[in-house]
Design an enzyme around this catalytic site. Structure first.
Site, PDB file in Angstrom:
ATOM      1  N   ASN A  31     -56.605 -68.747 -24.766  1.00  0.00           N
ATOM      2  CA  ASN A  31     -57.215 -67.750 -25.212  1.00  0.00           C
ATOM      3  C   ASN A  31     -58.231 -67.979 -26.356  1.00  0.00           C
ATOM      4  OD1 ASN A  31     -55.421 -65.854 -24.024  1.00  0.00           O
ATOM      5  ND2 ASN A  31     -53.860 -66.504 -25.392  1.00  0.00           N
ATOM      6  N   HIS A  36     -48.957 -63.733 -43.598  1.00  0.00           N
ATOM      7  CA  HIS A  36     -49.826 -64.438 -44.073  1.00  0.00           C
ATOM      8  C   HIS A  36     -49.795 -65.101 -45.543  1.00  0.00           C
ATOM      9  CE1 HIS A  36     -51.546 -60.578 -45.098  1.00  0.00           C
ATOM     10  NE2 HIS A  36     -52.269 -61.191 -46.099  1.00  0.00           N
ATOM     11  N   ASP A  58     -51.412 -65.671 -49.358  1.00  0.00           N
ATOM     12  CA  ASP A  58     -52.686 -65.700 -50.221  1.00  0.00           C
ATOM     13  C   ASP A  58     -52.764 -66.668 -51.181  1.00  0.00           C
ATOM     14  OD1 ASP A  58     -52.551 -63.136 -48.996  1.00  0.00           O
ATOM     15  OD2 ASP A  58     -52.143 -61.785 -50.799  1.00  0.00           O
ATOM     16  N   HIS A  72     -58.378 -65.728 -53.429  1.00  0.00           N
ATOM     17  CA  HIS A  72     -58.358 -64.331 -53.014  1.00  0.00           C
ATOM     18  C   HIS A  72     -58.453 -63.348 -53.987  1.00  0.00           C
ATOM     19  CE1 HIS A  72     -57.526 -60.977 -50.630  1.00  0.00           C
ATOM     20  NE2 HIS A  72     -56.216 -60.673 -50.949  1.00  0.00           N
ATOM     21  N   HIS A  79     -51.115 -59.580 -57.244  1.00  0.00           N
ATOM     22  CA  HIS A  79     -52.442 -60.241 -57.119  1.00  0.00           C
ATOM     23  C   HIS A  79     -52.731 -60.982 -58.420  1.00  0.00           C
ATOM     24  CE1 HIS A  79     -52.187 -58.283 -53.297  1.00  0.00           C
ATOM     25  NE2 HIS A  79     -53.020 -59.213 -52.808  1.00  0.00           N
TER      26      HIS A  79
HETATM   27 MN    MN Z   1     -53.039 -61.107 -48.134  1.00  0.00          MN
END
Ligand code: MN
Length: 260
Positions: free
Chosen positions: A65, A76, A78, A82, A210
């Protein structure tokens, strides 16, 4: 000589299932929900899987693919780059971060009952202190995982989008600053689409997970599953993101090693 024994002991313990491996990863697929930002902002692209050949005229002997996806899809990672708070730190991208940060123990804080009662549930310092009274102080360079039960929901309830955005649990600002500055965590992981709560844009500072994690060179993991299979302490997490040039994050396979 002794060092060789250490590694062999580990491998033997894994084959005898004295050490069990738990997969904390959702299957990467086009229908897995991605974060939605306000429409005036750029959006992360979901996974696309395009078949090249499947033992057919396009390739009689083989199946493969083509893939495309945003860096922040599925289960996922970070990296500090980011977020603007981590943009000038050294070794702040997935291709330059220290390898030793990819393997670290985890403390798992079970808030699934509170999150079931309130989708906007926020983890606080007193909740973590109560957890520490039971399980001991969070050691430095550990992951802290917020177990919310969210991974067991269907995709619609998982994203939990309303007119005013997503309603999903996460940490408050005070606890993120405290975990980074007073507990020296390596990172913070969640079952939800982001390390921050769905409504965390309204917190001060906005998106505190974050803000504080990446500002201190620490990491985020999200869309984790099977956290209910982990002990409160003692699991070792292997989380090694794809080596994307200057990458801000990546989907990855997250494994937990648990001593039986
Ligand atoms: Mn993220």
């Amino acid at each position: 000589m002794r060092k060789n024994h250490l590694l062999l002991d580990l491998v033997n313990a894994m084959s005898s299932e004295e050490i069990r491996i738990v997969d904390l990863t959702f299957t990467l697929s086009p229908d897995f929900p991605t974060i939605l930002l306000p429409p005036e902002l750029g959006q992360v692209a979901p996974v696309r899987i395009e078949e090249i050949s499947h033992y057919d005229a396009r390739g009689p002997g083989h199946y493969w693919n083509n893939l495309s996806f945003g860096e922040h899809v599925g289960t996922h990672f970070d990296a500090p780059i980011h977020w603007y708070t981590g943009k000038d730190l050294p070794a702040n991208s997935v291709d330059t971060m220290p390898l030793k940060d990819m393997i670290a123990p985890a403390c798992v804080i079970d808030c699934s009952e509170q999150a079931e009662q309130d989708p906007d549930f926020l983890l606080t310092v007193p909740i973590v202190e109560a957890w520490e009274a039971q399980h001991g102080r969070i050691p430095e360079r550990n992951w802290v995982f917020l177990r919310s039960g969210w991974a067991k929901k269907d995709f619609r309830a998982y994203a939990n989008l309303r007119d005013d955005g997503a309603h999903t649990p996460g940490p408050n600002a005070e606890v993120m600053k405290w975990l980074v500055e007073h507990r020296g965590i390596v990172g913070f992981g969640t079952e939800t689409i982001g390390t921050d709560a769905g409504q965390a844009g309204h917190l001060v500072p906005p998106y505190p997970a974050h803000h504080y994690l990446h500002g201190a060179g620490r990491y985020g993991l999200q869309c984790l599953c099977n956290l209910d299979q982990l002990p409160a302490t003692g699991a070792v997490i292997i989380a090694s993101p794809l080596k994307i040039r200057n990458g801000s994050g990546s989907p990855l396979r997250v494994l937990a090693l648990i001593s039986n």
